[in-house]
Design an enzyme around this catalytic site. Structure first.
Site, PDB file in Angstrom:
ATOM      1  CB  ALA A  65      -5.713  27.038 -23.344  1.00 40.06           C
ATOM      2  N   GLY A 108      -7.277  31.712 -21.930  1.00 41.03           N
ATOM      3  CA  GLY A 108      -8.295  31.060 -22.424  1.00 41.03           C
ATOM      4  C   GLY A 108      -9.357  31.029 -21.530  1.00 41.03           C
ATOM      5  CD  GLU A 111      -8.409  33.946 -25.472  1.00 39.60           C
ATOM      6  OE1 GLU A 111      -8.038  33.073 -25.133  1.00 39.60           O
ATOM      7  OE2 GLU A 111      -8.305  34.502 -26.660  1.00 39.60           O
ATOM      8  CD  GLU A 131      -3.510  34.300 -23.755  1.00 39.59           C
ATOM      9  OE1 GLU A 131      -3.233  35.302 -23.310  1.00 39.59           O
ATOM     10  OE2 GLU A 131      -4.816  33.835 -23.834  1.00 39.59           O
TER      11      GLU A 131
HETATM   12  C1  HXC Z   1      -1.892  23.737 -17.347  1.00 42.21           C
HETATM   13  C2  HXC Z   1      -1.863  24.833 -15.254  1.00 42.21           C
HETATM   14  C3  HXC Z   1      -2.116  26.047 -15.925  1.00 42.21           C
HETATM   15  C4  HXC Z   1      -2.411  25.999 -17.327  1.00 42.21           C
HETATM   16  C5  HXC Z   1      -1.998  26.547 -13.681  1.00 42.21           C
HETATM   17  N1  HXC Z   1      -1.701  25.277 -13.933  1.00 42.21           N
HETATM   18  N2  HXC Z   1      -2.319  27.205 -15.024  1.00 42.21           N
HETATM   19  N3  HXC Z   1      -1.865  23.764 -15.950  1.00 42.21           N
HETATM   20  N4  HXC Z   1      -2.320  24.771 -18.017  1.00 42.21           N
HETATM   21  N5  HXC Z   1      -2.764  27.245 -18.202  1.00 42.21           N
HETATM   22  C6  HXC Z   1      -1.202  24.059 -12.863  1.00 42.21           C
HETATM   23  C7  HXC Z   1       0.218  24.077 -12.611  1.00 42.21           C
HETATM   24  O1  HXC Z   1       1.044  23.548 -13.512  1.00 42.21           O
HETATM   25  C8  HXC Z   1       0.030  23.536 -11.318  1.00 42.21           C
HETATM   26  O2  HXC Z   1       0.065  22.157 -11.763  1.00 42.21           O
HETATM   27  C9  HXC Z   1      -1.225  24.064 -10.708  1.00 42.21           C
HETATM   28  O3  HXC Z   1      -1.980  24.361 -11.681  1.00 42.21           O
HETATM   29  C10 HXC Z   1      -1.362  25.008  -9.661  1.00 42.21           C
HETATM   30  O4  HXC Z   1      -0.527  26.376 -10.580  1.00 42.21           O
HETATM   31  P1  HXC Z   1       0.712  26.968  -9.797  1.00 42.21           P
HETATM   32  O5  HXC Z   1       1.453  27.501 -10.890  1.00 42.21           O
HETATM   33  O6  HXC Z   1       1.338  26.132  -8.788  1.00 42.21           O
HETATM   34  O7  HXC Z   1      -0.172  28.074  -8.799  1.00 42.21           O
HETATM   35  P2  HXC Z   1       0.691  29.543  -8.387  1.00 42.21           P
HETATM   36  O8  HXC Z   1       1.874  29.456  -8.207  1.00 42.21           O
HETATM   37  O9  HXC Z   1      -0.593  29.867  -7.422  1.00 42.21           O
HETATM   38  O10 HXC Z   1       0.343  30.305  -9.869  1.00 42.21           O
HETATM   39  C11 HXC Z   1      -0.943  30.721 -10.397  1.00 42.21           C
HETATM   40  C12 HXC Z   1      -0.626  31.254 -12.001  1.00 42.21           C
HETATM   41  C13 HXC Z   1       0.094  30.238 -12.632  1.00 42.21           C
HETATM   42  C14 HXC Z   1      -0.151  32.480 -11.819  1.00 42.21           C
HETATM   43  C15 HXC Z   1      -2.381  31.207 -12.370  1.00 42.21           C
HETATM   44  O11 HXC Z   1      -0.181  28.880 -12.584  1.00 42.21           O
HETATM   45  C16 HXC Z   1       0.021  30.669 -14.072  1.00 42.21           C
HETATM   46  O12 HXC Z   1       0.884  31.611 -14.516  1.00 42.21           O
HETATM   47  N6  HXC Z   1      -0.616  29.915 -14.857  1.00 42.21           N
HETATM   48  C17 HXC Z   1      -0.548  29.803 -16.469  1.00 42.21           C
HETATM   49  C18 HXC Z   1      -1.538  30.882 -16.836  1.00 42.21           C
HETATM   50  C19 HXC Z   1      -1.039  31.176 -18.396  1.00 42.21           C
HETATM   51  O13 HXC Z   1      -0.430  31.563 -18.752  1.00 42.21           O
HETATM   52  N7  HXC Z   1      -2.469  31.049 -19.120  1.00 42.21           N
HETATM   53  C20 HXC Z   1      -2.367  31.144 -20.408  1.00 42.21           C
HETATM   54  C21 HXC Z   1      -2.322  29.911 -21.067  1.00 42.21           C
HETATM   55  S1  HXC Z   1      -2.297  29.820 -22.794  1.00 42.21           S
HETATM   56  P3  HXC Z   1       1.351  21.230 -10.798  1.00 42.21           P
HETATM   57  O14 HXC Z   1       1.175  20.033 -11.388  1.00 42.21           O
HETATM   58  O15 HXC Z   1       2.507  21.815 -10.802  1.00 42.21           O
HETATM   59  O16 HXC Z   1       0.706  21.323  -9.483  1.00 42.21           O
HETATM   60  C22 HXC Z   1      -4.030  30.281 -23.277  1.00 42.21           C
HETATM   61  C23 HXC Z   1      -4.248  30.159 -24.799  1.00 42.21           C
HETATM   62  C24 HXC Z   1      -5.818  30.566 -25.043  1.00 42.21           C
HETATM   63  O17 HXC Z   1      -4.945  30.275 -22.337  1.00 42.21           O
HETATM   64  C25 HXC Z   1      -5.887  29.908 -26.650  1.00 42.21           C
HETATM   65  C26 HXC Z   1      -7.316  29.464 -26.697  1.00 42.21           C
HETATM   66  C27 HXC Z   1      -8.036  28.445 -26.057  1.00 42.21           C
END
Ligand code: HXC
Length: 257
Positions: A65, A108, A111, A131
């Protein structure tokens, strides 16, 4: 024109839906989810389409998400966004959906893949429910569906640590249908979809519904449900055609009637 977060192409009876927010690893914001649902419902009602393949790009299926969209939200904001209703609509799609996963498939995104009926993964894909690392828990079925796919004890470790896991680990645990070389994940998903596209569309949709019921109902009720669905297929032209084609030693031509 609004951003196009879902790209759609057709290959015969297979519709290929591509998540398209590559700059943010296909983070699932509300506009993307709304476009995805509208597209899926439209294709679900289109008789020319028999199977859907849902994919991202080589770097990410979806990294979860959109954290920036949620970061400052209150309980009331989250309640009023009513995201559960969106996911329920994906759950109600009757045609099979195959997730073709490469790169990150997280939160997400994982999911969303689990809402699909099969998951074909590139060997370099990384799955996870991370998460817990950002102070929340899975909110689109991850605590329920991951456990049903891989069992309580593996799901608990994955959800409580939030660690990423490989396509091979996902396959060994039962989360993934098939792992293929990185360059083949889309082709293989489309290949499976085309095979399904040759079957009776009614039988395919009934089979999907019946298999999913096993995850919602006790066995005896599921068996009753299956039997009734089985009988109902005897009211279709496709059942007559399929059995006649077998007896006449020819390939069946299904019409969906
Ligand atoms: C918003 C995101 C994002 C996310 C990545 N980006 N994941 N933006 N929401 N979930 C954006 C980053 O901010 C960045 O933008 C760009 O994508 C590239 O990501 P980087 O982090 O620079 O890449 P990298 O270093 O290769 O790392 C990749 C990664 C990391 C390991 C996947 O991005 C990461 O940990 N992302 C979050 C994963 C996460 O926690 N997902 C769960 C979310 S909560 P900029 O602008 O900086 O270039 C969830 C709840 C679900 O899903 C609930 C129901 C729907």
């Amino acid at each position: 024109m609004a951003d196009q977060f879902i790209l759609t192409t057709l290959e015969g009876p297979v519709a290929i839906l591509t998540l398209n927010r590559p700059d943010v690893l296909n983070a699932l914001n509300i506009p993307l989810m709304d476009q995805l649902i509208e597209t899926m419902e439209r294709l679900d009602n289109d008789p020319a389409v028999r199977v859907m393949v849902l994919t991202g790009n080589d770097r990410a299926f979806a990294a979860g998400a959109d954290i920036k969209e949620m970061a400052e939200a209150s309980i009331v904001d989250m309640y009023e966004r009513n995201n559960l209703a969106r996911w329920e609509r994906i759950k109600r799609v009757r045609k099979p959906i195959i997730a073709a996963v490469s790169g990150f498939c997280l939160g997400g995104g994982c999911e969303l893949a689990m809402h699909c009926d099969m998951i074909v993964a590139a060997e370099g894909a990384q799955f996870g429910q991370p998460e817990i690392n950002i102070g929340v828990i899975p909110g689109a079925g991850g605590t329920q569906r991951l456990g049903k796919a891989v069992g309580k004890y593996r799901a608990m470790e994955l959800i409580l640590t939030g660690r990423f896991f490989s396509a091979h680990e996902a396959y060994d645990a039962g989360l993934v249908t098939k792992v293929v070389p990185n360059e083949l994940y889309r082709d293989e998903a489309i290949n499976i979809a085309k095979q399904i596209g040759e079957k009776s569309p009614m039988a395919v949709r009934f089979a999907k519904e019946a298999v999913l019921k096993a995850f919602e109902m006790p066995l005896s009720e599921g068996l009753d449900f299956e039997r009734k669905m089985f009988y109902m297929l005897f009211g279709t032209d496709d059942q007559k055609e399929g059995m006649a084609a077998f007896i006449e030693k020819r390939k069946a031509k299904y019409t969906g009637k």
